[in-house]
Design a protein around this motif. Structure first.
Motif, PDB file in Angstrom:
ATOM      1  N   MET A 156       0.883  -1.081   0.122  1.00 43.27           N
ATOM      2  CA  MET A 156       0.221   0.030  -0.142  1.00 43.27           C
ATOM      3  C   MET A 156       0.915   1.111  -0.056  1.00 43.27           C
ATOM      4  O   MET A 156       2.024   1.353   0.555  1.00 43.27           O
ATOM      5  N   HIS A 157       0.456   2.328  -0.708  1.00 45.32           N
ATOM      6  CA  HIS A 157       1.165   3.547  -0.683  1.00 45.32           C
ATOM      7  C   HIS A 157       1.148   4.325   0.783  1.00 45.32           C
ATOM      8  O   HIS A 157       0.623   4.087   1.457  1.00 45.32           O
ATOM      9  N   TRP A 209      -5.909  -3.703  11.217  1.00 44.66           N
ATOM     10  CA  TRP A 209      -4.856  -3.816  10.078  1.00 44.66           C
ATOM     11  C   TRP A 209      -4.132  -5.189  10.150  1.00 44.66           C
ATOM     12  O   TRP A 209      -3.638  -5.670  10.946  1.00 44.66           O
ATOM     13  N   ALA A 210      -3.744  -5.275   8.812  1.00 45.36           N
ATOM     14  CA  ALA A 210      -3.092  -6.461   8.657  1.00 45.36           C
ATOM     15  C   ALA A 210      -1.417  -6.330   8.806  1.00 45.36           C
ATOM     16  O   ALA A 210      -1.146  -5.327   9.045  1.00 45.36           O
ATOM     17  N   HIS A 211      -0.909  -7.470   9.228  1.00 40.74           N
ATOM     18  CA  HIS A 211       0.324  -7.320   9.697  1.00 40.74           C
ATOM     19  C   HIS A 211       1.366  -6.629   8.607  1.00 40.74           C
ATOM     20  O   HIS A 211       2.222  -5.755   9.083  1.00 40.74           O
ATOM     21  N   ARG A 212       1.124  -6.798   7.423  1.00 39.03           N
ATOM     22  CA  ARG A 212       1.844  -6.172   6.445  1.00 39.03           C
ATOM     23  C   ARG A 212       1.441  -4.696   6.500  1.00 39.03           C
ATOM     24  O   ARG A 212       2.799  -3.790   6.368  1.00 39.03           O
ATOM     25  N   GLN A 271       4.580  -1.750   7.375  1.00 40.27           N
ATOM     26  CA  GLN A 271       4.751  -0.692   6.684  1.00 40.27           C
ATOM     27  C   GLN A 271       4.884   0.683   7.228  1.00 40.27           C
ATOM     28  O   GLN A 271       5.636   1.362   7.013  1.00 40.27           O
ATOM     29  N   ILE A 272       3.715   0.827   7.998  1.00 42.60           N
ATOM     30  CA  ILE A 272       3.588   1.899   8.945  1.00 42.60           C
ATOM     31  C   ILE A 272       4.741   2.351   9.838  1.00 42.60           C
ATOM     32  O   ILE A 272       5.030   3.280  10.093  1.00 42.60           O
ATOM     33  N   ILE A 273       5.185   1.113  10.261  1.00 41.18           N
ATOM     34  CA  ILE A 273       6.540   1.279  11.243  1.00 41.18           C
ATOM     35  C   ILE A 273       7.761   1.754  10.440  1.00 41.18           C
ATOM     36  O   ILE A 273       8.303   2.739  11.073  1.00 41.18           O
ATOM     37  N   ALA A 303       5.543   0.087  16.907  1.00 36.50           N
ATOM     38  CA  ALA A 303       6.881  -0.528  16.707  1.00 36.50           C
ATOM     39  C   ALA A 303       7.535  -1.397  18.276  1.00 36.50           C
ATOM     40  O   ALA A 303       8.122  -2.241  18.179  1.00 36.50           O
ATOM     41  N   GLU A 304       7.275  -0.735  19.381  1.00 39.61           N
ATOM     42  CA  GLU A 304       7.609  -1.142  20.549  1.00 39.61           C
ATOM     43  C   GLU A 304       7.122  -2.458  21.038  1.00 39.61           C
ATOM     44  O   GLU A 304       7.843  -3.444  21.357  1.00 39.61           O
TER      45      GLU A 304
END
Length: 78
Positions: A1-2, A38-41, A45-47, A68-69
């Motif tokens: 995803m973008h 949200w999906a793991h992917r 990505q957002i991390i 992220a933590e």
């Protein structure tokens, strides 16, 4: 995803939860929503995107930091 789409989505979620509450509570609520919906992917990505901080709101940025933590802690636990 973008990246732009993910940033917009997490900012919108953070904005929703920020209405009438403290920023840390809103960040934790945003985190909870992202983890559930949200999906793991998308989370990975957002991390990655969050590390560069391309326009994340303060609440969204904190939520991504918490995500992220949480991911790092889960990986460390095995």
């Amino acid at each position: 995803m973008h990246a732009e789409i993910l940033v917009r989505m997490v900012n919108q979620i953070a904005e929703f939860y920020a209405a009438g509450t403290e920023p840390e509570v809103a960040a934790r609520d945003t985190l909870s929503h992202v983890q559930r919906m949200w999906a793991h992917r998308m989370c990975r990505q957002i991390i990655e995107i969050g590390a560069a901080d391309p326009g994340l709101s303060p609440v969204a940025s904190r939520a991504v930091q918490l995500l992220a933590e949480a991911v790092a802690a889960k990986q460390a636990a095995g």
